[in-house]
Design a protein around this motif. Structure first.
Motif, PDB file in Angstrom:
ATOM      1  N   PHE A  85       0.867  -1.176   0.000  1.00  0.00           N
ATOM      2  CA  PHE A  85       0.000   0.000   0.000  1.00  0.00           C
ATOM      3  C   PHE A  85       0.904   1.227   0.000  1.00  0.00           C
ATOM      4  O   PHE A  85       2.137   1.098  -0.016  1.00  0.00           O
ATOM      5  CB  PHE A  85      -0.982   0.000   1.176  1.00  0.00           C
ATOM      6  CG  PHE A  85      -0.358   0.032   2.532  1.00  0.00           C
ATOM      7  CD1 PHE A  85      -0.283   1.204   3.257  1.00  0.00           C
ATOM      8  CD2 PHE A  85       0.128  -1.129   3.102  1.00  0.00           C
ATOM      9  CE1 PHE A  85       0.285   1.230   4.515  1.00  0.00           C
ATOM     10  CE2 PHE A  85       0.687  -1.115   4.370  1.00  0.00           C
ATOM     11  CZ  PHE A  85       0.769   0.068   5.069  1.00  0.00           C
ATOM     12  N   ILE A  86       0.319   2.392  -0.043  1.00  0.00           N
ATOM     13  CA  ILE A  86       1.082   3.626  -0.213  1.00  0.00           C
ATOM     14  C   ILE A  86       0.973   4.450   1.054  1.00  0.00           C
ATOM     15  O   ILE A  86      -0.126   4.768   1.509  1.00  0.00           O
ATOM     16  CB  ILE A  86       0.559   4.426  -1.417  1.00  0.00           C
ATOM     17  CG1 ILE A  86       0.640   3.572  -2.690  1.00  0.00           C
ATOM     18  CG2 ILE A  86       1.356   5.709  -1.590  1.00  0.00           C
ATOM     19  CD1 ILE A  86      -0.110   4.159  -3.856  1.00  0.00           C
ATOM     20  N   ALA A  87       2.114   4.786   1.624  1.00  0.00           N
ATOM     21  CA  ALA A  87       2.166   5.640   2.815  1.00  0.00           C
ATOM     22  C   ALA A  87       3.124   6.782   2.530  1.00  0.00           C
ATOM     23  O   ALA A  87       4.273   6.565   2.138  1.00  0.00           O
ATOM     24  CB  ALA A  87       2.634   4.842   4.033  1.00  0.00           C
ATOM     25  N   ASN A  88       2.635   8.010   2.695  1.00  0.00           N
ATOM     26  CA  ASN A  88       3.443   9.202   2.375  1.00  0.00           C
ATOM     27  C   ASN A  88       3.984   9.146   0.948  1.00  0.00           C
ATOM     28  O   ASN A  88       5.125   9.521   0.682  1.00  0.00           O
ATOM     29  CB  ASN A  88       4.597   9.360   3.370  1.00  0.00           C
ATOM     30  CG  ASN A  88       4.106   9.706   4.764  1.00  0.00           C
ATOM     31  OD1 ASN A  88       2.903   9.736   5.022  1.00  0.00           O
ATOM     32  ND2 ASN A  88       5.034   9.948   5.662  1.00  0.00           N
ATOM     33  N   ASN A  89       3.185   8.607   0.041  1.00  0.00           N
ATOM     34  CA  ASN A  89       3.516   8.474  -1.389  1.00  0.00           C
ATOM     35  C   ASN A  89       4.603   7.431  -1.658  1.00  0.00           C
ATOM     36  O   ASN A  89       5.056   7.280  -2.784  1.00  0.00           O
ATOM     37  CB  ASN A  89       3.955   9.812  -1.998  1.00  0.00           C
ATOM     38  CG  ASN A  89       2.836  10.831  -2.004  1.00  0.00           C
ATOM     39  OD1 ASN A  89       1.727  10.535  -2.448  1.00  0.00           O
ATOM     40  ND2 ASN A  89       3.107  12.018  -1.497  1.00  0.00           N
ATOM     41  N   ILE A  90       5.031   6.716  -0.630  1.00  0.00           N
ATOM     42  CA  ILE A  90       6.074   5.701  -0.773  1.00  0.00           C
ATOM     43  C   ILE A  90       5.418   4.319  -0.749  1.00  0.00           C
ATOM     44  O   ILE A  90       4.541   4.056   0.070  1.00  0.00           O
ATOM     45  CB  ILE A  90       7.127   5.835   0.357  1.00  0.00           C
ATOM     46  CG1 ILE A  90       7.836   7.190   0.239  1.00  0.00           C
ATOM     47  CG2 ILE A  90       8.136   4.699   0.312  1.00  0.00           C
ATOM     48  CD1 ILE A  90       8.781   7.497   1.394  1.00  0.00           C
ATOM     49  N   ILE A  91       5.857   3.441  -1.644  1.00  0.00           N
ATOM     50  CA  ILE A  91       5.249   2.119  -1.768  1.00  0.00           C
ATOM     51  C   ILE A  91       5.918   1.169  -0.784  1.00  0.00           C
ATOM     52  O   ILE A  91       7.134   0.941  -0.849  1.00  0.00           O
ATOM     53  CB  ILE A  91       5.394   1.585  -3.207  1.00  0.00           C
ATOM     54  CG1 ILE A  91       4.779   2.577  -4.205  1.00  0.00           C
ATOM     55  CG2 ILE A  91       4.726   0.222  -3.354  1.00  0.00           C
ATOM     56  CD1 ILE A  91       5.101   2.274  -5.651  1.00  0.00           C
ATOM     57  N   ILE A  92       5.139   0.602   0.116  1.00  0.00           N
ATOM     58  CA  ILE A  92       5.690  -0.276   1.141  1.00  0.00           C
ATOM     59  C   ILE A  92       4.963  -1.609   1.153  1.00  0.00           C
ATOM     60  O   ILE A  92       3.858  -1.752   0.638  1.00  0.00           O
ATOM     61  CB  ILE A  92       5.638   0.375   2.541  1.00  0.00           C
ATOM     62  CG1 ILE A  92       4.200   0.654   2.953  1.00  0.00           C
ATOM     63  CG2 ILE A  92       6.456   1.633   2.578  1.00  0.00           C
ATOM     64  CD1 ILE A  92       4.084   1.188   4.361  1.00  0.00           C
ATOM     65  N   HIS A  93       5.603  -2.584   1.739  1.00  0.00           N
ATOM     66  CA  HIS A  93       5.082  -3.948   1.830  1.00  0.00           C
ATOM     67  C   HIS A  93       4.322  -4.080   3.127  1.00  0.00           C
ATOM     68  O   HIS A  93       4.760  -3.589   4.173  1.00  0.00           O
ATOM     69  CB  HIS A  93       6.261  -4.933   1.797  1.00  0.00           C
ATOM     70  CG  HIS A  93       5.887  -6.286   1.287  1.00  0.00           C
ATOM     71  ND1 HIS A  93       5.063  -7.131   1.967  1.00  0.00           N
ATOM     72  CD2 HIS A  93       6.246  -6.944   0.151  1.00  0.00           C
ATOM     73  CE1 HIS A  93       4.935  -8.260   1.284  1.00  0.00           C
ATOM     74  NE2 HIS A  93       5.641  -8.165   0.179  1.00  0.00           N
ATOM     75  N   ASN A  94       3.192  -4.797   3.088  1.00  0.00           N
ATOM     76  CA  ASN A  94       2.363  -4.881   4.271  1.00  0.00           C
ATOM     77  C   ASN A  94       2.850  -5.892   5.291  1.00  0.00           C
ATOM     78  O   ASN A  94       2.504  -5.816   6.452  1.00  0.00           O
ATOM     79  CB  ASN A  94       0.929  -5.231   3.876  1.00  0.00           C
ATOM     80  CG  ASN A  94       0.004  -5.251   5.073  1.00  0.00           C
ATOM     81  OD1 ASN A  94      -0.082  -4.271   5.778  1.00  0.00           O
ATOM     82  ND2 ASN A  94      -0.646  -6.363   5.314  1.00  0.00           N
ATOM     83  N   SER A  95       3.640  -6.872   4.892  1.00  0.00           N
ATOM     84  CA  SER A  95       4.032  -7.901   5.845  1.00  0.00           C
ATOM     85  C   SER A  95       5.430  -8.387   5.562  1.00  0.00           C
ATOM     86  O   SER A  95       5.978  -8.157   4.495  1.00  0.00           O
ATOM     87  CB  SER A  95       3.058  -9.079   5.775  1.00  0.00           C
ATOM     88  OG  SER A  95       3.093  -9.672   4.495  1.00  0.00           O
ATOM     89  N   ILE A  96       5.996  -9.094   6.543  1.00  0.00           N
ATOM     90  CA  ILE A  96       7.334  -9.637   6.394  1.00  0.00           C
ATOM     91  C   ILE A  96       7.251 -10.982   5.704  1.00  0.00           C
ATOM     92  O   ILE A  96       6.488 -11.843   6.085  1.00  0.00           O
ATOM     93  CB  ILE A  96       7.979  -9.839   7.776  1.00  0.00           C
ATOM     94  CG1 ILE A  96       7.864  -8.570   8.604  1.00  0.00           C
ATOM     95  CG2 ILE A  96       9.411 -10.286   7.648  1.00  0.00           C
ATOM     96  CD1 ILE A  96       8.162  -8.783  10.038  1.00  0.00           C
TER      97      ILE A  96
END
Length: 581
Positions: free
Chosen positions: A517-528
């Motif tokens: 998902f996108i947080a502060n316009n940065i694409i991140i992974h939801n889980s390890i």
């Protein structure tokens, strides 16, 4: 620029190979695509070539033509053209146009990689030399970091060329045929539980298996039942059991009970201390003929585990199973425990591959399961999830509102969260399944050169030019993916700063069916991503209900299986001898 001759030998670098790679990028767009997908600037030794490659890649990321003129203009705009030797260097690189093939490019890349490995080994050897002659540094140095760096260097050496799938048909079919027909050299170890073997196709050598459950639910009993089952099926198996919680004597007494089907009190009443070796073999027929090693050192290190497995393999040629009881007792209990557990599981996975043995790690579940009405464990209960600062900005499609605090999401379980569908670079919406506060954790601050920034835990994954990376694996040469909503595209921005931020209350999201998902316009992974190939959960209804069990059944939940099916299996539990059947 060096002339294209190879009359001089260079031990730690090869200027000709570096020049040829740069020429190939200028000469052929398709070759440029291949090269940028294979290497980064760290493989270059000469600083001018390193700078040129970095700026070539910047043009590539901006989808601009990589030409001598464009390159000179970019370097000049940064006032670093003189640093690489001026315009002449770029003109010389672009003067010679030649049809470089992918095979040739790969050969030059192999040269650069080999030289980089030698430089890395030299650097490590200098560190070792310094440690030998300095007692103070020797006592303070973190040797696990040194081992990790050495492992990374060795892994570079093992990178192989791409192999077309048509060349793998024959060996794969042979492997499957051997798995079915061979008995003594079977690459799988049967558990002795028919339904589990059906789902898992037995335990594959080289795999890491996590068996998890809440405390006192029967993880050790299940593992010991596996040992006895294997001993009953195979002649003289070699099994290593690392127990960090129970003593060697306790483990042996439980194995004796399982093999003889006698309780501890019955064994005591038999007065076996005067029994002959033959009598003992008859009473414990399975474990007495096996090579079972039990290590009960409570502060054992990962290095010692590797050494013990190696010694057993050298002695018996093959190790059939390694069990560790349990995962959370390994390591140094550092403040960043999630990062340390990740390192431990990766090391255990490497051990499984290196020694060609299935490694079982017993694991505790976190307390999330206690907070739910349905107590059956989930994969999320096993891991330390990556978490975000409470000030992170996410995008929710609810009257076009953007909520700046994730805490506001918790009371609205049906909001639609915006996620990125990477193959088509489009925004999709998915249900925000869960938002909760795992507690206080240490956060790290990542700031990009366009001033986008985000604070999150070290174990969170973030999308980079070279794929998903954990925060604690990033370096200042990485480029981070951001999503520009106006032009609906992903861009990769260099990192400006990575630093420790603070410890504060954080929030976690579970976002099905997408992993980002996108947080502060940065694409991140939801889980390890877990290192385990298989994850099994033990579940007993009576454990949570407090009621006396009526049928002594236990549920084995196959929650993850890389090479087969998942599902639920019921086993019977014999409490008198702590045995699963």
């Amino acid at each position: 620029m060096f002339r294209l001759n190879n009359s001089e030998e260079f031990f730690l670098y090869n200027p000709y190979a570096e020049d040829l790679i740069l020429m190939g990028i200028l000469s052929n767009k398709d070759i440029a695509n291949f090269i940028f997908s294979e290497i980064d600037e760290k493989l270059f030794y000469l600083k001018p070539n390193k700078i040129i490659f970095q700026n070539m890649r910047n043009l590539y990321l901006e989808k601009k033509m990589i030409t001598p003129i464009a390159l000179i203009d970019l370097l000049d705009s940064q006032q670093i053209l003189k640093n690489i030797g001026g315009k002449k260097i770029i003109h010389d690189l672009g003067r010679l146009h030649f049809p470089m093939s992918t095979i040739e490019a790969n050969a030059y890349i192999s040269i650069l990689r080999d030289k980089y490995i030698k430089r890395s080994l030299l650097k490590l050897s200098l560190i070792l030399n310094q440690l030998v002659y300095s007692s103070e540094e020797y006592n303070q140095y973190n040797f696990e970091e040194l081992i990790l760096e050495f492992t990374k260097t060795i892994q570079l050496k093992s990178i192989s060329e791409l192999v077309e799938i048509k060349n793998l048909f024959s060996p794969t079919l042979s492997y499957l045929r051997e798995s079915r027909d061979s008995n003594d050299n079977n690459p799988h170890v049967k558990t002795g539980f028919d339904k589990i073997d059906f789902y898992l196709h037995s335990l594959e050598k080289g795999s890491l298996i996590i068996i998890a459950g809440r405390p006192s639910i029967g993880k050790t009993a299940f593992a010991l039942s596996l040992i006895v089952n294997i001993c009953q099926q195979k002649r003289k198996p070699c099994i290593i059991f690392f127990t960090l919680e129970m003593s060697k004597t306790q483990i042996i007494s439980r194995l004796m009970s399982l093999d003889s089907n006698l309780t501890n009190m019955q064994l005591i009443d038999l007065k076996l201390h005067d029994s002959s070796e033959l009598q003992l073999k008859n009473l414990f027929p399975s474990i007495s003929q096996a090579h079972i090693y039990i290590e009960d050192k409570d502060s054992i290190t990962l290095e010692e585990i590797s050494e013990i497995i190696q010694k057993a393999k050298q002695k018996h040629k093959e190790v059939d199973l390694v069990i560790i009881d349990y995962l959370q007792l390994l390591g140094k209990k550092q403040d960043n425990r999630a990062q340390e557990i990740g390192y431990i599981t990766r090391t255990l996975k490497n051990n499984a591959r290196q020694f060609d043995v299935p490694v079982i790690a017993l694991s505790q579940l976190n307390r999330n399961v206690e907070q739910r009405a349905n107590k059956k464990p989930l994969l999320a209960d096993l891991r330390e999830s990556g978490c975000l600062s409470q000030q992170s900005l996410i995008f929710l499609n609810s009257a076009q509102l953007k909520l700046q605090n994730i805490e506001n999401c918790i009371n609205y379980p049906y909001l639609l969260l915006e996620t990125l569908y990477l193959p088509k670079q489009i925004i999709k919406q998915t249900l925000l399944k869960q938002g909760y506060q795992p507690g206080n954790k240490h956060l790290y601050h990542i700031i990009l050169k366009n001033n986008y920034n985000l604070r999150l835990t070290a174990n969170h994954k973030i999308l980079t030019l070279y794929g998903w990376k954990r925060i604690d694996s990033l370096n200042l040469y990485d480029h981070i993916a951001i999503f520009c909503k106006k032009i609906q595209t992903t861009q990769f921005i260099p990192i400006l700063v990575i630093c420790y931020s603070n410890k504060e209350t954080i929030f976690d999201l579970q976002v099905p069916p997408f992993k980002n998902f996108i947080a502060n316009n940065i694409i991140i992974h939801n889980s390890i991503e877990q290192d385990a190939d298989i994850v099994l959960f033990l579940y007993r209804e009576d454990y949570y209900s407090g009621l006396t069990p009526c049928n002594n059944s236990a549920e084995i939940i196959i929650a993850k299986n890389r090479n087969g099916m998942t599902g639920n299996i019921l086993l019977q539990f014999v409490p008198e001898i702590a045995k699963f059947t």
